[in-house]
Scaffold this motif. Structure first.
Motif, PDB file in Angstrom:
ATOM      1  N   LEU A  21     -19.120  72.242 -39.849  1.00 57.36           N
ATOM      2  CA  LEU A  21     -19.638  71.029 -40.495  1.00 57.36           C
ATOM      3  C   LEU A  21     -19.529  69.808 -39.588  1.00 57.36           C
ATOM      4  N   SER A  22     -19.644  70.026 -38.287  1.00 57.17           N
ATOM      5  CA  SER A  22     -19.614  68.915 -37.346  1.00 57.17           C
ATOM      6  C   SER A  22     -21.046  68.540 -36.980  1.00 57.17           C
ATOM      7  N   GLY A  23     -21.287  67.235 -36.769  1.00 62.04           N
ATOM      8  CA  GLY A  23     -22.611  66.783 -36.394  1.00 62.04           C
ATOM      9  C   GLY A  23     -22.788  66.602 -34.903  1.00 62.04           C
ATOM     10  N   SER A  24     -21.817  67.035 -34.112  1.00 64.69           N
ATOM     11  CA  SER A  24     -21.876  66.800 -32.666  1.00 64.69           C
ATOM     12  C   SER A  24     -22.412  67.990 -31.897  1.00 64.69           C
ATOM     13  N   HIS A  25     -22.629  69.129 -32.524  1.00 65.99           N
ATOM     14  CA  HIS A  25     -23.146  70.282 -31.801  1.00 65.99           C
ATOM     15  C   HIS A  25     -23.887  71.189 -32.765  1.00 65.99           C
ATOM     16  N   ALA A  26     -24.633  72.128 -32.195  1.00 64.52           N
ATOM     17  CA  ALA A  26     -25.418  73.070 -32.992  1.00 64.52           C
ATOM     18  C   ALA A  26     -24.590  74.303 -33.334  1.00 64.52           C
ATOM     19  N   ASP A  27     -25.177  75.201 -34.165  1.00 60.26           N
ATOM     20  CA  ASP A  27     -24.456  76.399 -34.597  1.00 60.26           C
ATOM     21  C   ASP A  27     -24.092  77.299 -33.422  1.00 60.26           C
ATOM     22  N   PHE A  28     -25.031  77.500 -32.497  1.00 57.70           N
ATOM     23  CA  PHE A  28     -24.801  78.487 -31.440  1.00 57.70           C
ATOM     24  C   PHE A  28     -23.837  77.998 -30.369  1.00 57.70           C
ATOM     25  N   THR A  29     -23.449  76.706 -30.401  1.00 53.13           N
ATOM     26  CA  THR A  29     -22.462  76.201 -29.437  1.00 53.13           C
ATOM     27  C   THR A  29     -21.137  75.869 -30.103  1.00 53.13           C
ATOM     28  N   CYS A  30     -20.930  76.319 -31.329  1.00 47.52           N
ATOM     29  CA  CYS A  30     -19.706  75.972 -32.067  1.00 47.52           C
ATOM     30  C   CYS A  30     -18.500  76.636 -31.409  1.00 47.52           C
ATOM     31  N   PRO A  31     -17.482  75.872 -31.039  1.00 50.40           N
ATOM     32  CA  PRO A  31     -16.295  76.464 -30.401  1.00 50.40           C
ATOM     33  C   PRO A  31     -15.290  77.024 -31.397  1.00 50.40           C
ATOM     34  N   SER A  32     -15.504  76.807 -32.701  1.00 47.87           N
ATOM     35  CA  SER A  32     -14.538  77.232 -33.707  1.00 47.87           C
ATOM     36  C   SER A  32     -14.502  78.749 -33.814  1.00 47.87           C
ATOM     37  N   LYS A  33     -13.308  79.298 -33.980  1.00 47.65           N
ATOM     38  CA  LYS A  33     -13.120  80.731 -34.139  1.00 47.65           C
ATOM     39  C   LYS A  33     -12.964  81.140 -35.605  1.00 47.65           C
ATOM     40  N   TYR A  34     -13.045  80.176 -36.508  1.00 44.97           N
ATOM     41  CA  TYR A  34     -12.863  80.474 -37.918  1.00 44.97           C
ATOM     42  C   TYR A  34     -14.180  80.918 -38.537  1.00 44.97           C
ATOM     43  N   SER A  35     -14.098  81.606 -39.641  1.00 43.61           N
ATOM     44  CA  SER A  35     -15.270  82.082 -40.370  1.00 43.61           C
ATOM     45  C   SER A  35     -15.027  81.895 -41.863  1.00 43.61           C
ATOM     46  N   CYS A  36     -16.010  82.298 -42.656  1.00 40.33           N
ATOM     47  CA  CYS A  36     -15.933  82.122 -44.113  1.00 40.33           C
ATOM     48  C   CYS A  36     -14.763  82.918 -44.672  1.00 40.33           C
ATOM     49  N   ARG A  37     -13.965  82.273 -45.533  1.00 38.74           N
ATOM     50  CA  ARG A  37     -12.801  82.946 -46.118  1.00 38.74           C
ATOM     51  C   ARG A  37     -13.204  83.978 -47.156  1.00 38.74           C
ATOM     52  N   THR A  38     -14.421  83.891 -47.653  1.00 41.42           N
ATOM     53  CA  THR A  38     -14.855  84.811 -48.710  1.00 41.42           C
ATOM     54  C   THR A  38     -15.488  86.071 -48.148  1.00 41.42           C
ATOM     55  N   CYS A  39     -16.425  85.900 -47.199  1.00 45.44           N
ATOM     56  CA  CYS A  39     -17.144  87.059 -46.676  1.00 45.44           C
ATOM     57  C   CYS A  39     -16.976  87.243 -45.179  1.00 45.44           C
TER      58      CYS A  39
END
Length: 507
Positions: free
Chosen positions: A372-390
């Motif tokens: 949910l950051s506005g500074s980069h696109a989906d394919f450049t996201c550095p986060s390693k987290y994913s959806c807690r549900t699926c």
């Protein structure tokens, strides 16, 4: 130089002269005994004189070593260490060789005496001379080698097979492994004896072993007679053995030994790879090698730093611009839902909206659907987290309940699922039945496909069993998010068009 310093230098000079005179006296006594040992082999009449003088051999050698150390200490004080190495260290080597030669002759004489007594039928019960024993301890090698050489190896009354039998009987442990690997035949005796020499006759290994004994001595905490006697025994024995080795630059090797103890194992292996096994390196050799290694590591790190940013910018310039924007914007939280100074996933207004409304806001603001950051696109996201549900590659606030139900439906049908745009596939790998992908197309028809347990290599190089679905008609391979996470595989986002039978698109 002040008068006091001049007097001190004169005193040290006098002490040096006294030490040299005392040492030379012992050198002359050793020379007389050495010459006598050469005569006694051809002139048996000199044997009584040789036996009488031989009794003082150990004391004579001990006194010589003490005087030699005194000479070295005085010359070190006077700054004449080069003169000591050039002129006086040779004397120690000569005396040491004479000492071992006298011991060898004495052992041969004792063996001959025993044989003569046995042949004469004398009833005098003398103790049996035992063969020397060597268990692979490098410290005892020189003593074993010289004694075995005088009693067995150079005994003219024994043939090669008999020598081989004595050799096998006198070794154990690591030394026995070397000898017993050679078949017991006459010509192979020399092969086995030379193999022992190649394995254990190394001045460097022996020197290392004696230094390990000295540096491994436990500190004495309380004064006691037993501990102090033990201290004297260990240090006298090992220092005398080190001096007997006749090392040319003992101080240089000692400094190398101290310095090498603090190095890592990789650096030690690289240093030893470029040297001979019998060389005695010095501290200067080690420092030169470490300096060259520092230059290599520095140059290699500079090369990596120059190559990686260029390749990164060339392949994906948008990523470079996004990362620069991220460093400037991520430190200043901005909510796109209420325009407040906080992150959007903490906004109560954003949380109060429906999932569809939140999803539309993210898409309209070109925000990353994963963090949910506005500074980069989906394919450049550095986060390693994913959806807690699926476990999909999207934020938990953007999870649609229909995805969960569809995933469950496909899991019950035992059919592989295809990821939607919000959760892209991980890569071209086999699938497992641990977790379904997000976004599926349900079907009322049930197809039974074969499965197999295969092994896949994870990031640590270990082979892990997984369940694979075998579909011979499929032109792509897919893997579940849970399986990829368990294997530690690297994931990246890709847009792939998946079609079914008759080129019908899969949404």
């Amino acid at each position: 130089m002040t008068p006091a310093e001049q007097q001190e230098q004169e005193r040290v000079e006098r002490s040096l002269q006294r030490a040299i005179v005392k040492r030379d006296k012992h050198v002359n006594q050793m020379l007389i005994l050495f010459n006598l040992s050469k005569i006694v082999e051809s002139d048996p009449s000199s044997l009584p004189m040789f036996d009488a003088r031989k009794r003082d051999l150990e004391a004579l050698m001990s006194d010589f070593r003490l005087d030699q150390e005194d000479v070295m200490d005085r010359m070190v004080e006077l700054g004449r260490i080069e003169e000591f190495i050039r002129e006086h260290s040779v004397i120690e080597t000569v005396v040491t060789e004479q000492y071992y030669s006298i011991q060898a002759v004495a052992g041969a004489m004792a063996c001959c005496k025993l044989d003569s007594v046995i042949r004469s039928g004398s009833h005098i019960n003398l103790p049996k001379i035992e063969l020397p024993h060597f268990n692979g301890d490098i410290i005892n090698w020189r003593s074993y080698r010289d004694t075995f050489t005088s009693l067995v190896h150079e005994n003219p009354d024994l043939n090669s097979v008999e020598r081989f039998h004595y050799l096998i009987a006198s070794v154990s442990g690591a030394a026995s492994t070397v000898v017993r690997s050679v078949p017991l035949t006459g010509p192979n005796y020399e092969v086995a004896w030379n193999a022992l020499h190649d394995r254990f006759d190394s001045t460097r290994l022996i020197l290392h072993a004696h230094l390990d004994k000295l540096f491994g001595f436990s500190p004495i905490k309380n004064e006691s007679l037993t501990d102090l006697n033990n201290f004297l025994d260990v240090f006298k024995e090992n220092t005398a053995a080190i001096n007997a080795l006749g090392v040319h630059d003992l101080s240089g090797f000692l400094l190398f030994y101290i310095a090498s103890r603090v190095l890592d194992s990789s650096t030690k292996r690289l240093f030893e790879a470029g040297r001979g096994t019998h060389d005695l390196p010095t501290l200067n050799d080690l420092l030169i090698f470490i300096q060259s290694r520092c230059k290599v590591l520095q140059n290699s790190s500079m090369s990596d730093a120059e190559i990686k940013p260029a390749a990164f910018t060339c392949q994906n310039p948008a990523i470079s611009r996004s990362s620069l924007l991220a460093t400037a914007k991520d430190h200043e939280p901005h909510c796109y839902a209420c325009q407040g100074t906080h992150y959007v996933y903490k906004c109560e207004k954003f949380k109060g909206q429906t999932t569809s409304a939140r999803f539309q806001l993210v898409k309209s603001k070109n925000m990353c659907s994963n963090c949910l950051s506005g500074s980069h696109a989906d394919f450049t996201c550095p986060s390693k987290y994913s959806c807690r549900t699926c476990s999909g590659k999207h934020h938990s606030l953007l999870h649609f309940e229909s995805r969960k139900r569809q995933a469950g439906t496909n899991s019950n049908n035992n059919a592989p699922v295809v990821p939607s745009s919000s959760a892209p596939p991980v890569g071209n790998l086999p699938s497992t039945d641990d977790t379904s992908f997000v976004g599926t197309v349900s079907s009322g028809n049930m197809s039974v496909l074969g499965t197999a347990v295969i092994r896949m290599c994870n990031q640590q190089g270990q082979w892990v069993p997984v369940r694979a679905l075998i579909d011979c008609g499929s032109q792509i391979s897919a893997i579940t998010i849970k399986c990829a996470t368990r294997l530690g595989l690297t994931r990246c986002n890709r847009k792939i068009n998946v079609v079914g039978l008759s080129q019908s698109p899969v949404v």
